[in-house]
Every structure is written in structure tokens, then in C-alpha cells.
Design an enzyme around this catalytic site. Structure first.
Site, PDB file in Angstrom:
ATOM      1  N   TYR A 189       0.050  -2.770   6.413  1.00  0.00           N
ATOM      2  CA  TYR A 189      -1.143  -3.100   5.617  1.00  0.00           C
ATOM      3  C   TYR A 189      -1.501  -4.577   5.730  1.00  0.00           C
ATOM      4  CZ  TYR A 189      -4.509  -1.708   2.003  1.00  0.00           C
ATOM      5  OH  TYR A 189      -5.654  -1.399   1.302  1.00  0.00           O
ATOM      6  N   LYS A 221      -6.245  -7.242  -1.119  1.00  0.00           N
ATOM      7  CA  LYS A 221      -6.225  -6.418  -2.325  1.00  0.00           C
ATOM      8  C   LYS A 221      -5.557  -7.155  -3.486  1.00  0.00           C
ATOM      9  CE  LYS A 221      -8.247  -2.629  -0.862  1.00  0.00           C
ATOM     10  NZ  LYS A 221      -9.590  -2.239  -1.384  1.00  0.00           N
TER      11      LYS A 221
END
Length: 255
Positions: free
Chosen positions: A154, A161
Site C-alpha cells: 500500500y 490515507k
């Protein structure tokens, strides 16, 4: 949930296909009495086609969240369809390929900056562009993927995020005096267009299938969408700066 959003006017971003969380939000919102306006950028004709699959075809306006002219004109464009907004759904995220799939140590700043601009800073930008249309009781809801941990593959999207989660808290702080809430929904992994762009996404699929206490469907966007609707409704009038996990309980289980 019939009528949960009766009379509400919503701006929903991020509808690209009918497999997106944003599409499920728009669909359920209409079924629960809301008027919906969609935004799109780059593939506007695609969004317009998808908008016709909703219970009621929704208008689509072009918004690039990194374009100051688009943001400055957003309120006027929305007013062409509704006279104000009660809620905004931020379902926007993008990172260049160098920022995903294990390239954390090598991704150049230019690519990281793009990821942060589109995925993090845009939450504040979109909220401020919509603010002239909103009144006390309104809500901004965004979508995140649990940023309290470092996830394999990720990479910089995880950092983006984490920034989004912090930005939501600051937005809650600064918009609270105007009676506007800011909350996020942390959904588990779903087979969306965004997920397919992440090399090694199958690692998430396997982990959730094995460990989510309630189980987890990779193709069911409705649980996350329902959480968004609840936060947009009047049923959480004193909740802001919160992150609601919709992940089958995975986040609560130790490794």
C-alpha cells in the site's frame, strides 16, 4: 432505512463504475429519499453512463479536485441542479504506480506529491468548495483504509490515507463552529477499480478472508455505503472527527 435521507441534497464524488463504493452510496441515498449530484473528471462520459444506472439518473458535473478553477466554480455548478447541499461524499484517491506495490523507498517526491494532493489535500479542498452551499447540520464523509498500520504494497497511499484521517479531524475542528460534521468510513478491501491498480492486492483478500470475525465479502460495497448514509443522516448529530470501521471486525483483531 427507508426515508433516512429524505429531503437531503448530496454531492457524491468517485463514481467510476457500478462496483465503486460511491455508486452504492448514491444508489442507497436515492432509495432513502436524497437528491444526488455526481462529480467526475477525465472519464466524464463514463460517469454519465453509470449515472443512468441509478434508480433516478443523476446529473454529473466536472470537478478536478486539483484544479482551483473547478473548485471555485463548484458551488455555481451544483446550484444548477439543487439549491444547496446537506452532505458531501469524498471518494477520491490516486497514486502513481511508483507509489504502490513495494516501491516505498524509491518513489520520487513528484509522484508522492501527486498522491497527497489528490488523496489527502482534496478532502479539505472539496469541503471548502462546497461550504457556501452548506448549513448547520451538514456533513462531509470520506472513505479511508485503516492507516494505523503499515500495509504491504500500500506504501505511499497508506501515508496519504493517514493524512486524510488527520485532515478529517482538523476539518471537524474548524467546521464544527458552523455545525458541520466531518467523519470517515474505513472500509475493508473491496474489488474496485482502485484496488485492481494495486499490485499484490490479493494479500489483502487472503488476510480478510481468514481473519475478519464477521467474515468479509470482497464484492459487497453496501455495508460501507450504509455507514456513509448513517453519517450523512441526522442520526449522528454530535459525532464528528470519527472513523467508523466497516471491515468485518478485522481492525480489532491482534496479529
Amino acid at each position: 432505512m427507508s426515508g433516512l435521507l429524505a429531503g437531503k441534497r448530496l454531492l457524491v464524488t468517485g463514481v467510476i463504475t457500478d462496483a465503486s463504493i460511491a455508486f452504492s452510496v448514491a444508489k442507497l441515498a436515492q432509495e432513502n429519499g436524497a437528491q444526488v449530484v455526481l462529480t467526475g473528471y477525465g472519464r466524464l462520459s463514463l460517469v454519465e453512463r453509470i449515472a443512468k444506472r441509478l434508480p433516478e439518473p443523476a446529473p454529473v458535473i466536472e470537478v478536478d479536485v486539483t484544479n482551483n478553477e473547478h473548485l471555485a466554480g463548484l458551488a455555481d455548478r451544483v446550484r444548477e441542479h439543487v439549491d444547496g447541499l446537506d452532505g458531501v461524499v469524498h471518494s477520491i484517491g490516486f497514486a502513481p504506480q511508483s507509489c504502490l506495490g513495494g516501491g516505498f523507498l524509491d518513489a520520487p517526491w513528484e509522484d508522492v506529491a501527486t498522491a497527497l494532493h489528490v488523496s489527502t489535500f482534496s478532502y479539505k479542498s472539496l469541503a471548502m468548495a462546497a461550504l457556501p452551499l452548506m448549513s448547520p447540520g451538514g456533513a462531509v464523509v470520506g472513505l479511508t483504509f485503516d492507516a494505523t498500520k503499515a500495509w504491504p504494497v500500500y506504501d505511499w497511499m497508506g501515508v496519504a490515507k493517514a493524512g486524510l484521517e488527520s485532515a478529517s479531524r482538523y476539518l471537524a475542528l474548524h467546521l464544527g463552529k458552523q455545525g458541520i460534521r466531518s467523519n470517515l468510513v474505513a472500509a475493508g478491501p473491496l474489488r474496485t477499480i482502485a484496488a485492481k491498480s494495486i499490485p499484490g492486492f490479493d494479500q489483502f483478500e487472503e488476510a480478510w478472508a481468514e481473519r475478519a470475525p464477521l467474515g468479509w465479502s470482497l464484492t459487497d460495497q453496501e455495508p460501507a455505503a450504509r455507514a456513509c448514509l448513517a453519517l450523512l443522516s441526522d442520526w449522528f448529530p454530535a459525532t464528528t472527527g470519527e472513523i467508523v470501521h466497516v471491515d468485518g471486525g478485522y481492525h480489532a483483531i491482534g496479529s
